[in-house]
Motif scaffolding. Structure first.
Motif, PDB file in Angstrom:
ATOM      1  N   ALA A   1      56.189  15.312  39.387  1.00  0.00           N
ATOM      2  CA  ALA A   1      55.031  14.921  40.147  1.00  0.00           C
ATOM      3  C   ALA A   1      54.675  15.717  40.899  1.00  0.00           C
ATOM      4  O   ALA A   1      53.769  14.831  41.620  1.00  0.00           O
ATOM      5  N   ALA A   2      55.461  16.744  41.773  1.00  0.00           N
ATOM      6  CA  ALA A   2      54.496  17.439  42.827  1.00  0.00           C
ATOM      7  C   ALA A   2      53.088  18.397  42.382  1.00  0.00           C
ATOM      8  O   ALA A   2      52.511  18.756  42.897  1.00  0.00           O
ATOM      9  N   GLU A   3      53.043  17.988  40.942  1.00  0.00           N
ATOM     10  CA  GLU A   3      51.437  19.369  40.287  1.00  0.00           C
ATOM     11  C   GLU A   3      50.131  18.728  40.699  1.00  0.00           C
ATOM     12  O   GLU A   3      50.250  17.332  41.400  1.00  0.00           O
ATOM     13  N   GLU A   4      49.725  19.215  41.322  1.00  0.00           N
ATOM     14  CA  GLU A   4      48.298  18.673  42.080  1.00  0.00           C
ATOM     15  C   GLU A   4      47.113  18.640  41.355  1.00  0.00           C
ATOM     16  O   GLU A   4      47.711  18.203  40.377  1.00  0.00           O
ATOM     17  N   TRP A   5      46.435  17.943  41.933  1.00  0.00           N
ATOM     18  CA  TRP A   5      45.317  16.919  41.431  1.00  0.00           C
ATOM     19  C   TRP A   5      44.694  16.867  42.424  1.00  0.00           C
ATOM     20  O   TRP A   5      44.639  17.348  43.452  1.00  0.00           O
ATOM     21  N   GLU A   6      43.555  16.071  42.145  1.00  0.00           N
ATOM     22  CA  GLU A   6      42.302  16.136  43.220  1.00  0.00           C
ATOM     23  C   GLU A   6      41.696  14.422  42.761  1.00  0.00           C
ATOM     24  O   GLU A   6      41.916  13.925  41.967  1.00  0.00           O
ATOM     25  N   LEU A   7      40.471  13.961  43.465  1.00  0.00           N
ATOM     26  CA  LEU A   7      40.048  13.132  44.035  1.00  0.00           C
ATOM     27  C   LEU A   7      39.057  12.214  43.998  1.00  0.00           C
ATOM     28  O   LEU A   7      38.429  13.959  44.570  1.00  0.00           O
ATOM     29  N   TYR A   8      38.351  11.565  42.774  1.00  0.00           N
ATOM     30  CA  TYR A   8      36.769  12.456  42.910  1.00  0.00           C
ATOM     31  C   TYR A   8      36.514  10.338  43.822  1.00  0.00           C
ATOM     32  O   TYR A   8      37.136   9.406  43.210  1.00  0.00           O
ATOM     33  N   LEU A   9      35.756  10.721  44.336  1.00  0.00           N
ATOM     34  CA  LEU A   9      35.213   9.171  45.190  1.00  0.00           C
ATOM     35  C   LEU A   9      33.334   8.504  44.602  1.00  0.00           C
ATOM     36  O   LEU A   9      33.246   9.472  45.022  1.00  0.00           O
ATOM     37  N   HIS A  10      33.521   7.571  43.868  1.00  0.00           N
ATOM     38  CA  HIS A  10      31.940   7.720  43.690  1.00  0.00           C
ATOM     39  C   HIS A  10      31.182   6.379  44.749  1.00  0.00           C
ATOM     40  O   HIS A  10      31.938   5.395  45.023  1.00  0.00           O
ATOM     41  N   LEU A  11      30.519   6.853  44.997  1.00  0.00           N
ATOM     42  CA  LEU A  11      29.121   6.755  46.505  1.00  0.00           C
ATOM     43  C   LEU A  11      28.036   5.935  45.508  1.00  0.00           C
ATOM     44  O   LEU A  11      27.717   6.766  45.461  1.00  0.00           O
ATOM     45  N   PRO A  12      27.823   4.806  45.401  1.00  0.00           N
ATOM     46  CA  PRO A  12      26.414   4.849  43.910  1.00  0.00           C
ATOM     47  C   PRO A  12      25.221   4.515  44.438  1.00  0.00           C
ATOM     48  O   PRO A  12      24.334   4.248  43.779  1.00  0.00           O
ATOM     49  N   PHE A  13      25.104   4.862  45.881  1.00  0.00           N
ATOM     50  CA  PHE A  13      24.318   3.912  46.480  1.00  0.00           C
ATOM     51  C   PHE A  13      23.042   5.571  46.530  1.00  0.00           C
ATOM     52  O   PHE A  13      23.552   6.292  46.413  1.00  0.00           O
TER      53      PHE A  13
END
Lengths: 604, 419
Positions: free
Chosen positions: B3-15
Motif C-alpha cells: 500500500a505504501a508504493e508511490e503513485w501520482e495524481l492527474y487533475l483534469h481542468l478541461p477549460f
C-alpha cells in the motif's frame, strides 16, 4: 399420379439480356398461375442464392412447375426452367435449353436487342426451340415497342408485330404471355413406354438426400426403385425419390414420364457423377443412344487460392470440397508457393465464376483469401515433342526446352451503337484482336466480330468495353481454339527475391509495358519499410523495369502521456494487425491485395 | 504491491479560451459559473478518495494540473483544489506539483497566487516564437505575451519551468524551427518538450491536412506525392516531409544538448535533475489516479477513466463518487498486457528499460519473453543492450534510428494472445 397427358404440358424457358426483366416475368408467371400469392412471394423466386439476388444474375439453373387454367378451359402444366445468365455458363445454358420445347424471348422495349440476347436466341434456335418474343418495360417513358419489334424482325427474323407488349413489373398484359405459351410452345413428344432417356440439366447437393438431379424426361418413365445409369459417367444407382418443383421446394410424386420435368434422388454422393448434359437411362433396359450435346466442361481460367492465415489451409480444402459438391465445373488441386505457402490451384469457367466462388468462400466459409492473378490455360509444346497444359506460370519449363506455345482464342461478338464503333475497334486492336467483320443491325447499331486471345479479355475487358461505350456495348464470346503465340513469363523480384506468386504469362510485345505498370502498382501497394526495397520486373532473368519503395526514416508518436496510453496501445495493435495481414517474402511484408495487382494495371 | 508504493495524481481542468486547430484533448470554453461548478465537483471527487482504502497512506510523488488551460481558473480555485488533495492524499515532501498555463491567460498576481497555492512547476504552452505559426495553429497568444508570462513567473519565484514547442507545422522551415529553439534556449527554462505536430482526426487540422498527412506517410516527401493527389489539398502550405522533419529532430537534439539539455524521452529534454517526475511515472509504469472529467488512471493493474460527459460529471454527488460511478471502461490488464506496456512505454525513455526491473515485476527475465524481438531489432540497428548478457543491471534502449521509427519498433513488443 396417372400418366400425364403430354398435350397439356409446356416446357419452356425465358431468354433475356441481364436487366431486361427475365426474373421479374418469371415471378409474374408464377404468381398469376396461382402457385403463390403475391404476399408469399419474395421478389424473384427463382434466384435462390443470396448472391444471385444481390448481383441480379442467375448462377444455377432453377425450375418451377405451375398449373395454368387457360381460356380454352384446359388445365396446363407449365415447367419454367430458368437458365444461368452469363457467358461463363454458356454450356449450362445450352443444356437448360435442351430441356425445353420453347422459349420466351424478353426484350427491353427501351433498349432493344443486346449481344447476349442474340447469342442465346441463336442457341435456342439451334436446339429447334419455338421462340416467341415479348416486349417488356412498355410502361417506361423511353420505351419504343414499335422500333424494337421491327428490330427483332430485322435482326432475328422472328415475327414480332403482334408480340405481347407487357410490363412484368406492373403485370400489364402478362395474361397474353400465358396464352401465348399455351398456343405457341409445342407440347412434348415422347414415348412413355420407351426405354428411359432423360437429360440432366442441373444438380444440387443435399446433405440428407445426396445429389438431387434436375432432369427432363425425353422418353420412358422413371419411378422409385428404377435402377438407372448415367451414360457418360457410367455411375449407377437406384432411384429413391422422384418429384417436381414447387416454388422453392421439392414435391415428391409417383413417377416422371416422357415430357415431364422434375427431379430424382438416388443416394448419389457426388455431383461429378451427374454431369450436366449427361443422359440418364434404365440400367436393365437402356436406350440405344444418349441424347446429343454432352460435353465435359473444362475450366477456362485458373488462379491460386491461398488462405491468408496458413493455419486455415484445411478449412479452405473443406470449403472447396463442399462447394464442389454443387458445382461440377469447379476444379482444384493442391499447390505450393514459395511466397504464399500451401494453397490450391483452382479452375473456373470464367472470371465471374471465379468471383462468385471467391466471394462464397469468404462469406459463407469466413475465409480470408489471397488470390493470385488469374490466367488461362496455355499449351506449351516442348522440343521433345511433349505438350503440357500450363495452368500455373511457375510451372513453365525452361525456355530452352520450349519449342513454341499456344494460347486460347475466342470469337467475340460485340454489339454497340455506331458512334462508339471506333473506340471499340481501337480497344480490340489494343487487345490483339483480329477483325472479322461488322454488320449493321439498324442504322444506329452495329455488331462487331473479332477474334481475341482469351488472356486479353479475362481481366478487365468487359469494364473497358463499358467505359469506352458509356455502358452501351454488350459482349458475348465462345472459345474457338488454340493458336501459336509469342509468350513469355514475366517475373517480379521484390528486394531481389523472385516472388513466384506474382509471375504471369504475357504476350512478348506487351511485356515491357506490363512490367513497368506492375512495378508502379506494387510500389503503391507495398508499404515503406525501414530499408529501401527495389521492385523489378524481369523476363528470362533480364530486368526490364524497376521501381523503388523508399526507406521509412521517421515514424514517431511524439506524445504519450497518461490519457494516451490506451490509444497508443490501439495504434500499435493496428500497426501489428496490419503486418499480420501481409505476406513475408524474405524480410519484406507484402499486403495480400498486391497479389491481385496485375488485374488493376489498366486503371486510370 | 504494498500500500505504501508511490503513485501520482492527474487533475483534469478541461477549460480553454477556444480550441486550437490541432487539439483533440477534452477541452472547451466555459463561463465562470460553470467553471466554479466544475471545481466543486472535482473537489468532491477528491474528497471521497479520503475514505478509499486503496489510496490511504500511499505517498503521492507528483500532482499534475492539466487541461485545457488550468490557468483559466483563479488562484483561489487552484488553492481549494490543492487543499482538497492534501487533505485526502499523503502528499510526499517535495512532491512535484505542475500546472499547465497558457501565455496571455495569467498575470503577475495570478502567478503569485498559484505559487502560494503550492504549484512549484509551470508548464507553458508556447509552441512557436513566430506569430504566423502561432496564428496558423489557432493559438490565442503572441510571443510577446509568452515573454511577459515567462518573466512574471520567474519574478514570482517559479524556478522549474517547462516550455512546450512544436515542430512539423504547416509551411514551417528548418530555419524557423531553429530560431524557435534558440530563442527559447536563451530564456533558460529547466525543461523543454519538443513535439512534432500530429494531425488528429476530428480536429480542424484533421479536416484540412488529413489527406496530405496520410499521403506523406505513404510517400515520405511532399514532392513524391503524385500531382493529382496534391491537387486535391487546396491552397494549404505543405507539411514538412520526412527528411525535413527528421532534420528538425536532429537539430533539436543537438542544439539542446549544446545548451545543457539532455534528451531523456522521445520528445522531452531537461537540465540535469529536472526531468519531469510526473511524466516519467507514465513511462515507468508507476500507478496514477486521474481525477476530473475524462481523466485516465492506472491503479493496481487496472486502467479506467472518468466519464467524459460533463453533464453527468457535474451531476454526481459524494455518494456517486464514493461508489466509483464516475468511472467507465475499467480494464484489468493481463500480465501479458502489463509486460507489453512496460516495454512500449519504457523504451520511450532514452535510458530504456532495466532487465532487473522487468524480473522484479514479472518474475521472468525479459529475454525469455522478448529474446527473439531483441535479437531482430538489434540486428536491424534499432535497439542496443548496455551491460553484459548476464549483468543484472543490463538495459535495453532504442538507438537514434530506433527512436526515429519508434512506432514500428514498439509495435514489435505486442505479444500474440496465446503467448
Amino acid at each position: 399420379m396417372a400418366a400425364m397427358d403430354q398435350s397439356k404440358i409446356r416446357n419452356f424457358c425465358i431468354i433475356a439480356h441481364i436487366d431486361h426483366g427475365k426474373s421479374t416475368l418469371a415471378d409474374r408467371i408464377i404468381e398469376s398461375t396461382g402457385l403463390l400469392t403475391s404476399r408469399e412471394m419474395q421478389s424473384q423466386v427463382l434466384d435462390n442464392m443470396e448472391l444471385e439476388r444481390e448481383r441480379g444474375i442467375t448462377i444455377k439453373a432453377q425450375a418451377v412447375r405451375t398449373v395454368y387454367h387457360a381460356k380454352d378451359g384446359g388445365e396446363y402444366i407449365f415447367n419454367l426452367i430458368d437458365t444461368p445468365g452469363h457467358v461463363d455458363f454458356n454450356y449450362e445454358v445450352s443444356r437448360s435449353l435442351a430441356a425445353c420445347d420453347g422459349a420466351i424471348l424478353v426484350v427491353d422495349a427501351a433498349q432493344g436487342i443486346e449481344a447476349q440476347t442474340l447469342a442465346n436466341v441463336y442457341l435456342a434456335l439451334d436446339h429447334d426451340l419455338e421462340v416467341f418474343p415479348v416486349l417488356n418495360k412498355v410502361d417506361l417513358p423511353s420505351a419504343e415497342p414499335d422500333r424494337v419489334a421491327a428490330e427483332i424482325e430485322d435482326v432475328i427474323g422472328l415475327e414480332a408485330a403482334d408480340a405481347p407488349r407487357i410490363s412484368a413489373k406492373t403485370g400489364l398484359n402478362v395474361d397474353q404471355v400465358l396464352e401465348e405459351i399455351v398456343a405457341r410452345i409445342p407440347a412434348p413428344q415422347g414415348d412413355p413406354e420407351a426405354p428411359l432417356q432423360a437429360l440432366i440439366f442441373d444438380s444440387l447437393y443435399d446433405s440428407y438426400k445426396g445429389v438431387i438431379v434436375f432432369c427432363r424426361i425425353k422418353n420412358g418413365t422413371v419411378r422409385k426403385g428404377t435402377p438407372i445409369r448415367m451414360m457418360a459417367t457410367g455411375a449407377q444407382a437406384e432411384v429413391v425419390e422422384v418429384g417436381y418443383f414447387g416454388a422453392g421446394q421439392f414435391i415428391p410424386c409417383e413417377e416422371l414420364s416422357a415430357g415431364m420435368v422434375g427431379y430424382l434422388t438416388a443416394s448419389i454422393k457426388n455431383v461429378r457423377d451427374t454431369m450436366v448434359g449427361d443422359t440418364i437411362t434404365g440400367r436393365d433396359r437402356p436406350c440405344s443412344e444418349p441424347l446429343p450435346g454432352y460435353k465435359k466442361v473444362t475450366p477456362m481460367v485458373y488462379c491460386g487460392l491461398y488462405p491468408a492465415d496458413g493455419a486455415k489451409y484445411p478449412d479452405l480444402r473443406d470449403a472447396l470440397e463442399k462447394l464442389q459438391l454443387n458445382d461440377a465445373s469447379l476444379f482444384f488441386e493442391p499447390e505450393t508457393s514459395i511466397a504464399l505457402g500451401f494453397g490450391f490451384r483452382c479452375g473456373f469457367l470464367g472470371l465471374l465464376h471465379l468471383d462468385i466462388i471467391e466471394e462464397r468462400l469468404e462469406r459463407e466459409y469466413n475465409l480470408d483469401l489471397v488470390t493470385t492473378a488469374p490466367g488461362v490455360v496455355y499449351r506449351v509444346h516442348k522440343t521433345n515433342g511433349e505438350m503440357i497444359e500450363l495452368t500455373n506460370p511457375s510451372n513453365l519449363p525452361d525456355p530452352s526446352e520450349i519449342d513454341y506455345m499456344e494460347e486460347p482464342i475466342v470469337s467475340a461478338e460485340i454489339m454497340v451503337t455506331t458512334e462508339f464503333v471506333g473506340a471499340i475497334m481501337t480497344l480490340c486492336q489494343e487487345r490483339r484482336g483480329v477483325y472479322l467483320g461488322m454488320e449493321y443491325i439498324e442504322t444506329t447499331r452495329a455488331l462487331l466480330r473479332y477474334e481475341l486471345p482469351l488472356n486479353e479479355i479475362i481481366y478487365d475487358f468487359f469494364d473497358a468495353l463499358k467505359s469506352r461505350s458509356r455502358g452501351y456495348a454488350s459482349f458475348d464470346y465462345e472459345l474457338k481454339g488454340y493458336q501459336p503465340s509469342k509468350l513469355v513469363k514475366l517475373d517480379i523480384l521484390v528486394n531481389r527475391e523472385e516472388v513466384d506468386a506474382l509471375s504471369f504469362i504475357v504476350f512478348e510485345d506487351s511485356a515491357y509495358e506490363r512490367g513497368r505498370k506492375m512495378c508502379e502498382k506494387l510500389k503503391e501497394e507495398i508499404p515503406r519499410h525501414l530499408f529501401e526495397i527495389p521492385i523489378q520486373a524481369a523476363v528470362g532473368g533480364k530486368i526490364i523495369a524497376r521501381e523503388t519503395v523508399k526507406a521509412m526514416r521517421k515514424d514517431v508518436l511524439a506524445k504519450c502521456y497518461g490519457g494516451d496510453i490506451s490509444r497508443k496501445r490501439k495504434l500499435l495493435e493496428k500497426q501489428k494487425e496490419g503486418k499480420k495481414r501481409m505476406r513475408q517474402i524474405g524480410n519484406v511484408e507484402i499486403p495480400q491485395k498486391a497479389f491481385m495487382s496485375v488485374l488493376k494495371l489498366d486503371e486510370e | 504491491m504494498s500500500a505504501a508504493e508511490e503513485w501520482e495524481l492527474y487533475l483534469h481542468l478541461p477549460f480553454c479560451v477556444r480550441k486550437c486547430r490541432y487539439c483533440d484533448f477534452l477541452s472547451f470554453p466555459a463561463g465562470e459559473e460553470e467553471k466554479e461548478r466544475y471545481v466543486r465537483a472535482l473537489i468532491e471527487e477528491i474528497a471521497t478518495q479520503k475514505n478509499r482504502p486503496q489510496a490511504a497512506g500511499r505517498p503521492v510523488v507528483s500532482v499534475f494540473l492539466g487541461g485545457g488551460t488550468p490557468s483559466l481558473l483563479s488562484p483561489s480555485q487552484i488553492r481549494r483544489i490543492l487543499e482538497a488533495v492534501r487533505s485526502s492524499f499523503a502528499l510526499a515532501d517535495g512532491a512535484e506539483i505542475t500546472m499547465e498555463a497558457n501565455p496571455g491567460t495569467c498575470g503577475k498576481s495570478a502567478l503569485s497566487g498559484y505559487r502560494e497555492a503550492g504549484v512549484n512547476r509551470l508548464s507553458l504552452g508556447l509552441q512557436s516564437v513566430h506569430e504566423d505559426e502561432l496564428r496558423g495553429l489557432g493559438r490565442i497568444h503572441t510571443f510577446a505575451d509568452f515573454l511577459a508570462t515567462y518573466e512574471a513567473a520567474r519574478a514570482q519565484g517559479f524556478e522549474n519551468i517547462n516550455v512546450d514547442l512544436m515542430s512539423g507545422l504547416p509551411g514551417q522551415t528548418e530555419s524557423a524551427w531553429e530560431e524557435t529553439l534558440r530563442r527559447v534556449i536563451g530564456l533558460s527554462p529547466e525543461h523543454i518538450s519538443a513535439y512534432s505536430l500530429i494531425i488528429e482526426e476530428g480536429t480542424p487540422f484533421g479536416t484540412m491536412y488529413g489527406a496530405m498527412s496520410r499521403d506523406l506517410e505513404v510517400y515520405g516527401e511532399y514532392e513524391e506525392i503524385p500531382a493529382r493527389r496534391r491537387a486535391s489539398y487546396g491552397d494549404l502550405p505543405p507539411l514538412p516531409g520526412e527528411r525535413a522533419d527528421r532534420r528538425m529532430y536532429r537539430m533539436t537534439k543537438e542544439l539542446l544538448a549544446d545548451a545543457g539539455y539532455a534528451r531523456y524521452e522521445i520528445s522531452n529534454y531537461a537540465r540535469p535533475g529536472r526531468e519531469c517526475v510526473h511524466n516519467t511515472g507514465y513511462w515507468t509504469g508507476r500507478d496514477y489516479l486521474g481525477l476530473g472529467l475524462g481523466a485516465a488512471s492506472l491503479e493496481r493493474g487496472s486502467r479506467f477513466s472518468v466519464t467524459a460527459d460533463l453533464k453527468r460529471y457535474l451531476g454526481f454527488d459524494g455518494g456517486d463518487f464514493a461508489a466509483g460511478r464516475q468511472y467507465g471502461d475499467v480494464r484489468r490488464l493481463s500480465k501479458r498486457e502489463r509486460m507489453e506496456e512496460f516495454m512500449f512505454l519504457g523504451l520511450r525513455l532514452i535510458r530504456g528499460i532495466r532487465a532487473k526491473e522487468f524480473i522484479r515485476r514479472f518474475a521472468v527475465w525479459p529475454e525469455e519473453i522478448y529474446g527473439a524481438v531483441f535479437a531482430r531489432l538489434t540486428e536491424q540497428g534499432l535497439l542496443s543492450r548496455f551491460g553484459g548478457e548476464t549483468d543484472p543491471e543490463r538495459r535495453y534502449a532504442l538507438t537514434d534510428f530506433g527512436l526515429d521509427v519508434s512506432n514500428a519498433v514498439l509495435a514489435e513488443f505486442l505479444l500474440d494472445e496465446r503467448e
